[in-house]
Structure formats: structure tokens, C-alpha cells
Write a protein that holds these residues in place. Structure first.
Motif, mmCIF file in Angstrom:
data_model
loop_
_atom_site.group_PDB
_atom_site.id
_atom_site.type_symbol
_atom_site.label_atom_id
_atom_site.label_comp_id
_atom_site.label_asym_id
_atom_site.label_seq_id
_atom_site.Cartn_x
_atom_site.Cartn_y
_atom_site.Cartn_z
ATOM 1 N N SER A 53 0.848 -1.186 0.000
ATOM 2 C CA SER A 53 0.000 0.000 0.000
ATOM 3 C C SER A 53 0.887 1.240 0.000
ATOM 4 O O SER A 53 1.701 1.429 0.907
ATOM 5 N N VAL A 54 0.736 2.075 -1.022
ATOM 6 C CA VAL A 54 1.493 3.314 -1.140
ATOM 7 C C VAL A 54 0.528 4.474 -0.927
ATOM 8 O O VAL A 54 -0.493 4.577 -1.616
ATOM 9 N N THR A 55 0.827 5.342 0.031
ATOM 10 C CA THR A 55 -0.071 6.440 0.389
ATOM 11 C C THR A 55 0.616 7.784 0.200
ATOM 12 O O THR A 55 1.735 7.989 0.678
ATOM 13 N N ASP A 56 -0.057 8.679 -0.515
ATOM 14 C CA ASP A 56 0.392 10.061 -0.715
ATOM 15 C C ASP A 56 -0.344 10.926 0.296
ATOM 16 O O ASP A 56 -1.572 10.968 0.311
ATOM 17 N N MET A 57 0.409 11.629 1.153
ATOM 18 C CA MET A 57 -0.193 12.488 2.169
ATOM 19 C C MET A 57 0.196 13.933 1.935
ATOM 20 O O MET A 57 1.367 14.317 2.056
ATOM 21 N N GLY A 58 -0.768 14.727 1.512
ATOM 22 C CA GLY A 58 -0.561 16.153 1.314
ATOM 23 C C GLY A 58 0.387 16.496 0.187
ATOM 24 O O GLY A 58 0.910 17.606 0.133
ATOM 25 N N ASN A 59 0.634 15.553 -0.725
ATOM 26 C CA ASN A 59 1.586 15.748 -1.815
ATOM 27 C C ASN A 59 2.985 16.096 -1.305
ATOM 28 O O ASN A 59 3.786 16.697 -2.017
ATOM 29 N N ASN A 60 3.285 15.691 -0.074
ATOM 30 C CA ASN A 60 4.593 15.950 0.531
ATOM 31 C C ASN A 60 5.233 14.703 1.122
ATOM 32 O O ASN A 60 6.458 14.583 1.139
ATOM 33 N N VAL A 61 4.418 13.786 1.619
ATOM 34 C CA VAL A 61 4.917 12.600 2.313
ATOM 35 C C VAL A 61 4.358 11.350 1.646
ATOM 36 O O VAL A 61 3.189 11.321 1.231
ATOM 37 N N VAL A 62 5.187 10.326 1.527
ATOM 38 C CA VAL A 62 4.742 9.027 1.031
ATOM 39 C C VAL A 62 4.989 7.972 2.104
ATOM 40 O O VAL A 62 6.000 8.027 2.816
ATOM 41 N N SER A 63 4.049 7.057 2.258
ATOM 42 C CA SER A 63 4.262 5.897 3.130
ATOM 43 C C SER A 63 4.109 4.637 2.290
ATOM 44 O O SER A 63 3.253 4.567 1.403
ATOM 45 N N ILE A 64 4.957 3.658 2.568
ATOM 46 C CA ILE A 64 4.967 2.394 1.840
ATOM 47 C C ILE A 64 4.758 1.283 2.871
ATOM 48 O O ILE A 64 5.634 1.027 3.710
ATOM 49 N N TYR A 65 3.603 0.646 2.819
ATOM 50 C CA TYR A 65 3.317 -0.421 3.776
ATOM 51 C C TYR A 65 3.401 -1.764 3.073
ATOM 52 O O TYR A 65 2.669 -2.037 2.110
ATOM 53 N N LEU A 66 4.320 -2.598 3.533
ATOM 54 C CA LEU A 66 4.519 -3.944 3.006
ATOM 55 C C LEU A 66 3.991 -4.935 4.029
ATOM 56 O O LEU A 66 4.381 -4.883 5.202
ATOM 57 N N ASP A 67 3.117 -5.827 3.606
ATOM 58 C CA ASP A 67 2.509 -6.785 4.527
ATOM 59 C C ASP A 67 3.586 -7.516 5.329
ATOM 60 O O ASP A 67 4.391 -8.276 4.767
ATOM 61 N N PRO A 68 3.662 -7.299 6.648
ATOM 62 C CA PRO A 68 4.731 -7.910 7.459
ATOM 63 C C PRO A 68 4.763 -9.428 7.379
ATOM 64 O O PRO A 68 5.836 -10.042 7.424
ATOM 65 N N THR A 69 3.597 -10.065 7.240
ATOM 66 C CA THR A 69 3.562 -11.523 7.219
ATOM 67 C C THR A 69 4.186 -12.088 5.943
ATOM 68 O O THR A 69 4.638 -13.243 5.933
ATOM 69 N N ALA A 70 4.241 -11.284 4.884
ATOM 70 C CA ALA A 70 4.792 -11.760 3.615
ATOM 71 C C ALA A 70 6.314 -11.669 3.576
ATOM 72 O O ALA A 70 6.953 -12.332 2.757
#
Length: 209
Positions: A170-187
Motif C-alpha cells: 500500500s502506497v499512500t500520498d499524504m498532502g503531496n509531501n509525504v509518502v508511506s509504503i506499507y509492506l505486509d509484514p507476514t509476507a
């Protein structure tokens, strides 16, 4: 100092006939002109770009260990594209996410790509190694509020024992300034802890047909 947004319009003569023009946005201080040199690891340019949105930035994140304590430092680069054609920017790994609304554009079918390369090292300076994220396949886009856009899909992550495919990402754009990249920990055997990998958005380009 508070950052302001500027928009730079580059003439269509720099592009293939029929493409149109580029809109380039980036947070900079005051009214100074912005330049985008090649980063330390590779080229953030996009070559022959198709109509759509393109963005790039840096990764700068602290990841926790199994006890929830800060244990790892991550530093690197990422690059993404959201196009309206069949293949997008990075090849044929993408599938369309249809009838979704995103900060990147209007309601229509989109093809999303995401790649990243970063170093990972313990906070005591040991166990330095690298990871890459690629083969991202976009499956869903959403915009939970006016400042947040979420792009869900799967990707391939390089690990010590070899690449791991089909990792829920899951890649999330927050305020066009910050990105978060969530990789499923179980995988990935909780390799990056239970929190997202964070970075900044330093470059955003729109190609208008």
C-alpha cells in the motif's frame, strides 16, 4: 521556513508531437527556481513519458524491531507513475484499477507503477544491506480525504534469500509531501517491522495530452 508550491510549464517542443505540455510541481523555499539533478543512486528522469502523472522522492525512515523499539534506518529513493494507457511507465506488470478517484486524476481506468531502492542498516551501524521494490501491480485506488490518496496492489521485494513476489503493498500520498509504503509484514517475515516505510515527495510531473 514554510514551503510554497510553484508550477513550471515546459514548452511542448521538448516532447513528442501531440503529447502536449508538462506541469512540474515541487515544494521549494520562497520563490526560488527548482532544479532536479540526477540523484545519488540513479536517474529520476522519465525518458519518453506518456500522458499521466509521475512522481519521485526519497526514503528516510526508522523501522522498529520485534519489540517495537527503533532498530533500523532506511534511506533511498522511489519513483512512480500513473498512466492511462495499456502498460504505464515500467513495462507490463500493471493491471488497471477502474472507476477510481485519486489525487492523481479524474475517474477513469489507471495503470500504476512503483519502484524503490533503499539501504537498511541497524541504528548501531551494523548489518548494512539493500532492498528493492518493483513489479508493482495496482489493484485499487482510493481517496479517504482531500489530502490523502491510497494506492493498493502487490509488488516484488528483494530479500536475503531471494525475491519475494506478490507482497501486498500500500502506497499512500499524504498532502503531496509525504509518502508511506506499507509492506505486509507476514509476507516478508516482519523484516521491516509493523510500521510503514516513510519518505518525501520531491518531484511531481503531469503530462497532459
Amino acid at each position: 521556513m514554510k514551503h510554497n508550491q510553484i508550477v513550471i510549464v515546459i514548452a511542448a517542443a521538448l516532447l513528442t508531437p501531440g503529447i502536449g505540455f508538462i506541469l512540474m510541481t515541487s515544494p521549494i523555499e520562497g520563490n526560488q527556481a527548482a532544479a532536479y539533478p540526477m540523484d545519488q543512486r540513479g536517474d529520476h528522469s522519465y525518458g519518453m513519458m506518456k500522458p499521466g502523472h509521475y512522481a519521485a522522492g526519497t526514503i528516510a525512515s526508522i523501522q522498529n524491531d520485534e519489540n517495537g523499539n527503533p532498530a533500523w534506518i532506511l534511506s533511498g529513493y522511489w519513483k512512480t507513475s500513473l498512466t492511462e494507457d495499456e502498460t504505464g511507465e515500467y513495462g507490463n506488470q500493471s493491471s488497471s484499477a477502474s472507476n477510481s478517484t485519486s489525487v492523481m486524476g479524474d475517474d477513469m481506468s489507471k495503470n500504476g507503477k512503483f519502484v524503490a531502492s533503499f539501504d537498511m542498516v541497524r541504528t548501531n551501524g551494523s548489518a548494512s544491506h539493500q532492498h528493492q521494490i518493483d513489479n508493482f501491480t495496482l489493484t485499487e485506488m482510493s481517496m479517504p480525504d482531500n489530502n490523502t490518496a491510497v494506492f493498493n496492489g502487490t509488488s516484488t521485494i528483494t530479500m536475503k534469500d531471494g525475491p519475494v513476489s506478490n507482497v501486498p503493498t500500500s502506497v499512500t500520498d499524504m498532502g503531496n509531501n509525504v509518502v508511506s509504503i506499507y509492506l505486509d509484514p507476514t509476507a516478508v517475515n516482519n523484516h521491516f517491522g509493523d510500521t510503514p516505510i516513510y519518505g518525501t515527495i520531491t518531484k511531481s510531473v503531469q503530462i497532459i495530452k
